[in-house]
Each structure stands twice: as structure tokens, then as C-alpha cells.
Design an enzyme around this catalytic site. Structure first.
Site, PDB file in Angstrom:
ATOM      1  N   LEU A  26       4.290   2.013   5.610  1.00 39.18           N
ATOM      2  CA  LEU A  26       5.020   2.405   4.395  1.00 39.18           C
ATOM      3  C   LEU A  26       5.448   1.219   3.536  1.00 39.18           C
ATOM      4  O   LEU A  26       5.679   0.129   4.042  1.00 39.18           O
ATOM      5  CB  LEU A  26       6.290   3.177   4.774  1.00 39.18           C
ATOM      6  CG  LEU A  26       6.146   4.418   5.648  1.00 39.18           C
ATOM      7  CD1 LEU A  26       7.504   5.088   5.782  1.00 39.18           C
ATOM      8  CD2 LEU A  26       5.144   5.389   5.064  1.00 39.18           C
ATOM      9  N   TRP A  67       8.332  -0.412   0.607  1.00 45.53           N
ATOM     10  CA  TRP A  67       9.787  -0.417   0.560  1.00 45.53           C
ATOM     11  C   TRP A  67      10.357   0.245  -0.678  1.00 45.53           C
ATOM     12  O   TRP A  67      11.561   0.385  -0.820  1.00 45.53           O
ATOM     13  CB  TRP A  67      10.339  -1.836   0.683  1.00 45.53           C
ATOM     14  CG  TRP A  67       9.668  -2.896  -0.168  1.00 45.53           C
ATOM     15  CD1 TRP A  67       8.845  -3.881   0.289  1.00 45.53           C
ATOM     16  CD2 TRP A  67       9.750  -3.080  -1.587  1.00 45.53           C
ATOM     17  NE1 TRP A  67       8.398  -4.656  -0.760  1.00 45.53           N
ATOM     18  CE2 TRP A  67       8.941  -4.191  -1.929  1.00 45.53           C
ATOM     19  CE3 TRP A  67      10.421  -2.416  -2.612  1.00 45.53           C
ATOM     20  CZ2 TRP A  67       8.788  -4.652  -3.228  1.00 45.53           C
ATOM     21  CZ3 TRP A  67      10.269  -2.863  -3.934  1.00 45.53           C
ATOM     22  CH2 TRP A  67       9.458  -3.975  -4.212  1.00 45.53           C
ATOM     23  N   LYS A 104       5.190   2.586  10.654  1.00 48.13           N
ATOM     24  CA  LYS A 104       5.891   1.327  10.399  1.00 48.13           C
ATOM     25  C   LYS A 104       6.547   1.401   9.031  1.00 48.13           C
ATOM     26  O   LYS A 104       5.861   1.395   8.012  1.00 48.13           O
ATOM     27  CB  LYS A 104       4.923   0.145  10.414  1.00 48.13           C
ATOM     28  CG  LYS A 104       5.626  -1.172  10.120  1.00 48.13           C
ATOM     29  CD  LYS A 104       4.657  -2.247   9.681  1.00 48.13           C
ATOM     30  CE  LYS A 104       5.379  -3.524   9.281  1.00 48.13           C
ATOM     31  NZ  LYS A 104       6.331  -3.352   8.168  1.00 48.13           N
ATOM     32  N   SER A 127       0.833  -3.140  -1.219  1.00 50.00           N
ATOM     33  CA  SER A 127       0.125  -4.008  -2.152  1.00 50.00           C
ATOM     34  C   SER A 127      -1.383  -3.979  -1.902  1.00 50.00           C
ATOM     35  O   SER A 127      -1.849  -3.709  -0.791  1.00 50.00           O
ATOM     36  CB  SER A 127       0.625  -5.445  -2.015  1.00 50.00           C
ATOM     37  OG  SER A 127       0.157  -5.994  -0.796  1.00 50.00           O
ATOM     38  N   THR A 169      -2.466  -6.505   0.866  1.00 54.52           N
ATOM     39  CA  THR A 169      -2.304  -6.065   2.252  1.00 54.52           C
ATOM     40  C   THR A 169      -3.268  -4.935   2.572  1.00 54.52           C
ATOM     41  O   THR A 169      -3.845  -4.886   3.666  1.00 54.52           O
ATOM     42  CB  THR A 169      -0.855  -5.597   2.498  1.00 54.52           C
ATOM     43  OG1 THR A 169       0.018  -6.641   2.076  1.00 54.52           O
ATOM     44  CG2 THR A 169      -0.611  -5.299   3.957  1.00 54.52           C
ATOM     45  N   TYR A 224      -9.255  -5.198   9.287  1.00 52.27           N
ATOM     46  CA  TYR A 224      -8.786  -4.861  10.648  1.00 52.27           C
ATOM     47  C   TYR A 224      -9.624  -3.707  11.218  1.00 52.27           C
ATOM     48  O   TYR A 224     -10.004  -3.717  12.387  1.00 52.27           O
ATOM     49  CB  TYR A 224      -7.320  -4.426  10.647  1.00 52.27           C
ATOM     50  CG  TYR A 224      -6.332  -5.443  10.136  1.00 52.27           C
ATOM     51  CD1 TYR A 224      -6.593  -6.816  10.214  1.00 52.27           C
ATOM     52  CD2 TYR A 224      -5.116  -5.034   9.601  1.00 52.27           C
ATOM     53  CE1 TYR A 224      -5.666  -7.732   9.741  1.00 52.27           C
ATOM     54  CE2 TYR A 224      -4.177  -5.948   9.139  1.00 52.27           C
ATOM     55  CZ  TYR A 224      -4.470  -7.294   9.198  1.00 52.27           C
ATOM     56  OH  TYR A 224      -3.554  -8.198   8.734  1.00 52.27           O
ATOM     57  N   GLU A 229      -3.292   3.429  -0.596  1.00 53.99           N
ATOM     58  CA  GLU A 229      -2.622   3.667  -1.885  1.00 53.99           C
ATOM     59  C   GLU A 229      -2.006   2.329  -2.273  1.00 53.99           C
ATOM     60  O   GLU A 229      -1.053   1.879  -1.630  1.00 53.99           O
ATOM     61  CB  GLU A 229      -1.504   4.705  -1.737  1.00 53.99           C
ATOM     62  CG  GLU A 229      -1.955   6.066  -1.296  1.00 53.99           C
ATOM     63  CD  GLU A 229      -2.638   6.864  -2.395  1.00 53.99           C
ATOM     64  OE1 GLU A 229      -2.749   6.347  -3.529  1.00 53.99           O
ATOM     65  OE2 GLU A 229      -3.071   7.978  -2.096  1.00 53.99           O
ATOM     66  N   CYS A 287       4.477   1.772  -7.984  1.00 52.23           N
ATOM     67  CA  CYS A 287       3.068   1.461  -8.239  1.00 52.23           C
ATOM     68  C   CYS A 287       2.544   2.217  -9.446  1.00 52.23           C
ATOM     69  O   CYS A 287       1.587   1.802 -10.069  1.00 52.23           O
ATOM     70  CB  CYS A 287       2.224   1.743  -7.006  1.00 52.23           C
ATOM     71  SG  CYS A 287       2.436   3.397  -6.376  1.00 52.23           S
ATOM     72  N   LYS A 328      10.281 -13.406  -7.344  1.00 48.60           N
ATOM     73  CA  LYS A 328       8.922 -13.205  -7.857  1.00 48.60           C
ATOM     74  C   LYS A 328       8.977 -12.573  -9.259  1.00 48.60           C
ATOM     75  O   LYS A 328       8.313 -13.032 -10.194  1.00 48.60           O
ATOM     76  CB  LYS A 328       8.134 -12.309  -6.895  1.00 48.60           C
ATOM     77  CG  LYS A 328       6.683 -12.125  -7.289  1.00 48.60           C
ATOM     78  CD  LYS A 328       6.008 -11.010  -6.504  1.00 48.60           C
ATOM     79  CE  LYS A 328       4.909 -10.397  -7.365  1.00 48.60           C
ATOM     80  NZ  LYS A 328       4.730  -8.978  -7.211  1.00 48.60           N
ATOM     81  N   GLU A 367       0.451  -7.147 -11.491  1.00 48.74           N
ATOM     82  CA  GLU A 367       1.469  -6.145 -11.170  1.00 48.74           C
ATOM     83  C   GLU A 367       2.784  -6.877 -10.886  1.00 48.74           C
ATOM     84  O   GLU A 367       2.906  -7.605  -9.902  1.00 48.74           O
ATOM     85  CB  GLU A 367       1.052  -5.333  -9.942  1.00 48.74           C
ATOM     86  CG  GLU A 367       2.010  -4.198  -9.676  1.00 48.74           C
ATOM     87  CD  GLU A 367       1.615  -3.358  -8.473  1.00 48.74           C
ATOM     88  OE1 GLU A 367       1.088  -3.925  -7.501  1.00 48.74           O
ATOM     89  OE2 GLU A 367       1.848  -2.140  -8.517  1.00 48.74           O
TER      90      GLU A 367
END
Lengths: 305, 497
Positions: free
Chosen positions: B165, B167, B191, B245, B248, B255, B267, B302, B352, B391
Site C-alpha cells: 500500500l 501512504w 504491507k 510510485s 517501486t 522481483y 497502480e 496519484c 522533496k 510527479e
């Protein structure tokens, strides 16, 4: 699993010496604390049932815990018992445990009320909030009428403080359940005649009333099983200790027997509070005999190295 | 929902007692390593809780328990109506504890209590309820095969799913994912983002209370490298559904490729355009939509409107109205129900976002960034600047000017992202043509929005792929197709004849 606090070794639930008029005998309590430190136990518990908490007021219990903490001077960890009929009393004990600088609290189910697992867990979490200290749970359905079931254990885990359990149900299935499904809660023996079984399942600590007067012998079993992993030796020591367990676990005489055991070591702790009575002559003689044999046998096993 | 006063919310916040352990096999426990991390209130910098910091060992245990639960059918083979009952009970418990969840969410994430109370919590309940109610209303199909065969096309739960998930909407994204995953009968290893773990843990506790069997829902707080990556690489997880993001998300693809070729649903980010043509009606209303799209949830969204592509003919009056509407978005203590713009989720994220405001910018309004809070900001920029292409994930609206419809569409599509787009025009032909030409998963006309639970949500291009959240389509992520082909021909009789 790495818990926030390690309950390792023998934790002695310290008895409470009384003067003949029933008041706490502070000098003798100091002597007992000193004697236990000298004789190598790993931690003390103030305000457990062996300390006769059921026969003391909350104010007295806090006073005794504070006194014990001051005498210990940080040499051993101190766990303060919070078991009480009233949640508010438990919270008061927990709050004071934090304020006095205790290392952990002992948290039992409230006796007599027979709460559900959910109610019992919410009660435990309320007490934990007051203390915010590592918690050693105390499951003793024989005295509280309530077993800390799976739902209870699942719920209290919401706070990281719950990191040990003194299991005194006597049900070996509980040992299996705790060891397999709750590895994150350190398993502690609270049922003296099953100590060897607990150690076989990886329990790192043992809360034993008998260590009030036979600390070295209890430590010997812990060392053989946990430190050396020598269960053959452990079995021999346990075998030597079993007659003692038999003498201790005779309804109504547990506390009096332990108090006489300490008296035999030279600190007079004979008196107990009502409704219990001190040992009679025959009980005293039986204990003297058992203690002599236990000491001799364990010393012989130890001497073999 | 009657809102409380700021003082009352602060009092509730002081009383919070969130669970802090990992939720594994129906109960809370510490991380195997014993490690914890601080959950910080970004609005004050105060540590709210010390949360279990899980690692690969915890992931292994959780997956093992989840698999055990899936295989023995305690949830996966439960009668659909019973699964529905349990999830609806969970929704009732969420509703009963809505205020606690809202305050916890606000304190943990910096989101405004207003949004938590009026959007995040009620929507999270509604989304889980919607999927729960769908459980026993989704039918499989029978194919038009020959008379000698019956061919059934059925969907079955996929097994153990890893849900990772973001934040920005901790509760809502959890609901988006566990709703269909649990409805489908899957077991879940979830997670939450390390910045915002508390409501996920509380929701797990409510799920236990509702009767979700042990092992079916596991919540593992922790860092990406310690929990996210092991989930991505786990050989016994069948599907990973990730929101976060683009950077990630792409890691999850590798993976999967390097482990068991698990399915990956992504997403990811967006740089969403809002086109306002010269024929747009009611600029005041347009401005309200743009402001909502750009500044809602501090722009930490997003699907936020981050690029305003405006026709030169309406630019001046529109910007004037946008500025007027933005004045109604006060910045401040997230626990004050009057506040619309709270704190950014963390110090690192604030830094950021603030870095985008350091440059020599043509600021139309806003631009202030201090102590974790960024004021709604509108800047004029050219199409190639970082502010117009990257973004930012903060309350920053970049304005680009065009002079034609085709130029607007081309500029809107000139981005690696394709999550959402908005088009404001009163010309029906242009609206429909534009909606078709815009390369995005969701296109809204004359409004800003994401649809609702009934419509699928997901991106094009580098905004994601592999499946959709929301709508019945969300169930597809957590189920797999099976063809059951049954031969009805009677060969024996034919041989005798």
C-alpha cells in the site's frame, strides 16, 4: 524472536515476612532479598501470590514493591505483580511499578469475575497502558477461574510489551500451543512439577516459589537444561526436586511451606496471614527431610560436573 | 457526520492507543528481529507509536500461515454468503469505530480530519461493503460448446496475495485491495506504507473481531526493503497488487521475474492534465473542480490534477477564479475541521516537494513551504520543466497555455503517465472526441473525479497495468480463470451400435 525484554533464568516470587502482630517485617524482607541475590537467582517478583498479595492492601503491596526495588539497587530485574480483583487496583499497581522504576510487571487475570477472552484482553491492555513496561503474563486458571485463551493472546499482542507468560495451568497442551503458535511470547514455567517439560520446549525462565529457599537447586536445573542443554542431567535434577514439588502442592500449605523453608535458612518467616496458618510440627518435619535430600542429591549431581 | 471541534479532536488524538505489533495468524506479535520504527505525526513531529519493523522472516511466517489458511479452506471454501456476513460485520465495526479510525489516520498521515471523517473512513467502509455484497452475486459461465460437451468457465481465488500500500490513502487503499481480495476468498499478506501503518493494524484487529479467520489477513508493517521486496520475491505468493510510485512498481516486475513469475498488478504515478477549452461553461465551477483536483489531500494523490492546460482565451479569468477558490483551502493543523490542507506525510517528502518550489518560478499564487506544510501553489511554467513533467505529489498546479484543441490534446498526452485526465468544454462533439483521444485510464468531462466503487480505476502507460481496482473488475486480480471441460458423449453405446 527478539523480545523487548528477556526473562532469563529463575525468577523468585518473593515471600513477605511478617512480624507476630501481622505487620510487614521489613528487616527480614531485606534479608531475604539479600540472600536471594547472593544465591544466584536471576530476577525477583514482588507481589505475586507467593508474596500473599491476596491478603494485602494495594497500599501495602506498593510499599513492599518499593522497598524491594530500593534494596535490589538494580542488581537483579524486578517484576511487580499487578493481579487484583479490581482493574483500578491493578492500574494503580502498574502505575506505581513504572514510577518506582520496576523492570516489568506481572499481569494476571482478575480472579472471580470470569471475564471472556476479549474482556480479559481489554483489561490487560488497560493495565499495560498504565505501566508501559514489559509484561509477564500470568496464566493461572486454577486460582483465577479464567484461562488466557488464544483470542486473549492474539489481542494483547497489539502492544509490544507483552513478551512473556508464566504458564501455571498444568495443562501440557498449553505448553505445546504457546511454544508453537506464540513463539514471540517467551514461555515461562509456572507449574513447578513440569519444569523439565517447559525447558524441553524452549522456555527460558521459571517462576518458582521454592527458589525462595532452594535457589541454588532451582538454578541448577535451569543451567543444566537451558545453558548446557544437558537434559539427561536435567532429568536427574528434576527427579531430585519432585519430592519437594509434592510437599509444596498440598492445598493451602504452599505459602506456609515456602515460608518455613526460608525460616530453615535462618530468616524467620513463619507467620502467614489469614485464612492460612503456619505449618504444624509434622509438616515441618516432612519439609526438613525433603530439603535435606534435595540439597544432598543436587549437590552430588553438580559435583560430577 | 457531525464534526467535532479542533479541541475535541486533539483530546481524542491524545487518547489514541493504536496497535503496534505485526498482525500475523490472527494475532499481534513483535517483529522477529524485535526491531521497531517510529510512527511520526508529520504535523507535530511527535512520535505516535513504536511500530514493529518486520523483515523477511516475518514475511515467511505470514505467508506460511496465509497458505495454510487458504489450503484448508477456512475462508477460501467458506460459503460465499458466510464470507459476505463476516465482511459486512467488519464494515459495521469500522462504522462503530469510525471516529477513532479518522483521528488515527489524520495523526499518522497529516491528512485533514475533515477528509478523514467525510471521505476516507466512510468510503473505506462503503468499498469493503460493496465487494462483500458482490460475493454471492457474481456468476460463472457455461460456454456454447457442442452438445457432447459442457464447458464451464469459472473463476477461482488465486491463493495468497501480497498487497503493498501507499501512504496517501492508508485506509482507503487498504479497502480497495482487501475488499475484493477477501471477497474472492484469497488469503492476504499486506504491507502498509511505513509512514502510515496504524489504521491498517487497527483494521486488522477489527477484522479479527468480525470473524475473519486467523491467517487469512496478515498485516506486516516495515520498510520496503525488509517487507515489500521479500513479498515481491516470495516463491509462495501468487499475486502482488501494488499501489505507489512508478519506480517501486517497476521493481516488483523484476522481483516477479526473478522469483516465481507471480502476477503483478501495478497502480503507479500520474501527471494528470486538466484541459480547459475556450468554450468551457461556467468558469467558476471549472475553477472549483481544478482546485479540488489539485489540492485535495495536499496533492498527495496519484490522480491529482497537476497540469492545467488552458486555452489562452479563458486563461486570465480562469486563473483569477482558481486563486479565489484556493483561498477557501486553509492550511494548518490537520485536526482542525476547518482546515483543508494538512501536513505532508513526512519530512523527507516535504523536502522533496519544497525542492520543486526552490527554482526561479513564475508563481501565480502560493509558493510557501514551511515546517512540513505547503500552501496551495499555482505556477506558470513551460512544458519541458520538471514542474510540468515530473510527479511532484504535493499541492502544486503547473499552468500551460495552448491556443487550440489539438495542441491541448497533444500536450496532455505528452507524458509517460496515463492515469487520469479531465476535459472542460461545452462542445459535445469535442468532449467525446477528446475523451477518446486522451490516453488515460479515467477521463472525466466537465469535472474532476476518479469515478466511484462501481467503476474500474487504473492507469495506462507507466501509470500501471495488470488489473484494475474498484468495480467488479477488481475481483479479476484476485481470481484466476479455469475451464472445466466435460465430455458427455457416450462412446460405449456407439461402439455397440
Amino acid at each position: 524472536m527478539t523480545p523487548i525484554f528477556h526473562f532469563d533464568g529463575i525468577y523468585t516470587p518473593v515471600l513477605t515476612p511478617y512480624a507476630p502482630d501481622g505487620s510487614v517485617h521489613w528487616d527480614r524482607l531485606a534479608d531475604v532479598v539479600e540472600w536471594l541475590v547472593e544465591n544466584g537467582v536471576n530476577g525477583l517478583i514482588s507481589g505475586g501470590s507467593t508474596g500473599e498479595n491476596y491478603a494485602q492492601t494495594v497500599v501495602e503491596r506498593i510499599e513492599i514493591a518499593r522497598f524491594t526495588h530500593e534494596r535490589l539497587k538494580g542488581r537483579l530485574p524486578l517484576v511487580v505483580g499487578t493481579g487484583a480483583m479490581l482493574t483500578d487496583d491493578s492500574i494503580a499497581l502498574a502505575t506505581d511499578a513504572r514510577e518506582m522504576g520496576a523492570d516489568a510487571i506481572l499481569l494476571a487475570s482478575p480472579p472471580y469475575a470470569v471475564p471472556t477472552d476479549r474482556e480479559n484482553a481489554l483489561n490487560a491492555l488497560a493495565i499495560d497502558r498504565a505501566a508501559n513496561l514489559p509484561v509477564m503474563l500470568y496464566n493461572y486458571p486454577g486460582r483465577t477461574g479464567t484461562c488466557m485463551g488464544e483470542e486473549f493472546l492474539d489481542r494483547v499482542g497489539r502492544s509490544r510489551n507483552f513478551c512473556g507468560i508464566k504458564e501455571s495451568s498444568g495443562d501440557i497442551n498449553r505448553v505445546h500451543l504457546l511454544a508453537r503458535d506464540y513463539p514471540h511470547i517467551q514461555l515461562g514455567c509456572g507449574m513447578d512439577d513440569q519444569a523439565l517439560e517447559f525447558f524441553a520446549w524452549g522456555a527460558p525462565f521459571w517462576v518458582c516459589g521454592g527458589s525462595n529457599f532452594l535457589p541454588r537447586e532451582h538454578v541448577a536445573l535451569y543451567k543444566a537444561c537451558v545453558i548446557e542443554g544437558d537434559f539427561a542431567k536435567g532429568r536427574r535434577i528434576m527427579s531430585a526436586l519432585l519430592p519437594l514439588m509434592r510437599v509444596l502442592e498440598q492445598g493451602g500449605k504452599f505459602v506456609a511451606t515456602i515460608k518455613y523453608g526460608v525460616t530453615m535458612q535462618g530468616i524467620d518467616c513463619t507467620d502467614v496471614r489469614a485464612p492460612l496458618k503456619p505449618l504444624n510440627k509434622d509438616d515441618k518435619r516432612a519439609l526438613e527431610q525433603v530439603v535435606a535430600v534435595v540439597k544432598r542429591t543436587v549437590a552430588a549431581i553438580e559435583a560430577e560436573g | 457526520m457531525d464534526l467535532l471541534t479542533a479541541e475535541e479532536y486533539r483530546a481524542l488524538a491524545a487518547e489514541l492507543n493504536p496497535p503496534t505489533g505485526a498482525f500475523i495468524d490472527g494475532g499481534f506479535r513483535q517483529a522477529a528481529s524485535g526491531k521497531t520504527f517510529d510512527s511520526v505525526n508529520p504535523a507535530t513531529g511527535a512520535v505516535v507509536a513504536k511500530v514493529a519493523s518486520c523483515g523477511p522472516e516475518d514475511v515467511d511466517v505470514a505467508v506460511e500461515k496465509a497458505r495454510e489458511a487458504f489450503d484448508d479452506g477456512r475462508w477460501s471454501r467458506l460459503h460465499p454468503a458466510e464470507r459476505k456476513d463476516v465482511l459486512i460485520r467488519l464494515c459495521k465495526l469500522m462504522a462503530r469505530n469510525a471516529r477513532e479510525l479518522a483521528v488515527m489516520e489524520s495523526v499518522d498521515s497529516g491528512k485533514t480530519i475533515f477528509d478523514c471523517e467525510t471521505v476516507d473512513v466512510p468510503e473505506a467502509i462503503n468499498f469493503i461493503k460493496w465487494h462483500a455484497e458482490a460475493i454471492d452475486k457474481i456468476y460463472d459461465s457455461v460456454s456454447p460448446a457442442s452438445d457432447d460437451h459442457i464447458a464451464m468457465v469459472v473463476r477461482e481465488p488465486v491463493g495468497v496475495v501480497g498487497l503493498v500500500l501507499p501512504w496517501n490513502f492508508p485506509l482507503l487503499m487498504m479497502a480497495w485491495k482487501i475488499g475484493p481480495a477477501l471477497a474472492s476468498g484469497c488469503s492476504v499478506v499486506l504491507k502498509p506504507a511505513e509512514e502510515t501503518s496504524l489504521t491498517a493494524l487497527r483494521l486488522a484487529e477489527l477484522a479479527m473481531e468480525a470473524g475473519v479467520p486467523r491467517g487469512v489477513l496478515n498485516v506486516l508493517p516495515g520498510m520496503g526493503a525488509d517487507v515489500g521486496e521479500p513479498i515481491g520475491r516470495h516463491m509462495d505468493i501468487d499475486v502482488v497488487s501494488f499501489t505507489g510510485s512508478t519506480e517501486t512498481g517497476m521493481k516488483f516486475l523484476s522481483y516477479a521475474a526473478e522469483s516465481n513469475a507471480k502476477e503483478v498488478v501495478l497502480e503507479m504515478g500520474g501527471k494528470n492534465p486538466a484541459i480547459v477549452m475556450d468554450d468551457a461553461e461556467n468558469l467558476d465551477r471549472v475553477a472549483a473542480h481544478i482546485v479540488n483536483g489539485a489540492y485535495w489531500n495536499m496533492g498527495e494523490n496519484c490522480s491529482a490534477t497537476s497540469r492545467l492546460i488552458v486555452h489562452e482565451a479563458v486563461k486570465a479569468p480562469l486563473l483569477e477564479r482558481i486563486e479565489a477558490h484556493a483561498r477557501e483551502w486553509p492550511v494548518g493543523d490537520p485536526l482542525d475541521p476547518e482546515v483543508r490542507v494538512g501536513a505532508l506525510v513526512s519530512k523527507a517528502h516535504f523536502d522533496k516537494v519544497a525542492s520543486y518550489l526552490d527554482a526561479d518560478l513564475q508563481v501565480i499564487f502560493g509558493g510557501e513551504a514551511k515546517d512540513g506544510f505547503v500552501a496551495p501553489t499555482c505556477i506558470e511554467t513551460d512544458a519541458s520543466s520538471p514542474q510540468a513533467t515530473e510527479e511532484i505529489f504535493g499541492p502544486v498546479l503547473s499552468v500551460l497555455t495552448v491556443s487550440s484543441f489539438d495542441e491541448a490534446i497533444a500536450l496532455a498526452n505528452d507524458t509517460p503517465y496515463g492515469l487520469c485526465a479531465s476535459l472542460f468544454t461545452a462542445n459535445a462533439k469535442r468532449a467525446i472526441r477528446g475523451a477518446r483521444m486522451l490516453k488515460a485510464g479515467t477521463v472525466t468531462v466537465n469535472s474532476f473525479g476518479e469515478g466511484d466503487i462501481t467503476t474500474p480505476f487504473g492507469g495506462w502507460k507507466q501509470s500501471g497495468f495488470g488489473g484494475r481496482d474498484n468495480g467488479l473488475q477488481a475481483h479479476d486480480q484476485y481470481t484466476q480463470l479455469k475451464t472445466i471441460w466435460i465430455d458427455l458423449s457416450d462412446d460405449g453405446d456407439e461402439a455397440v451400435d
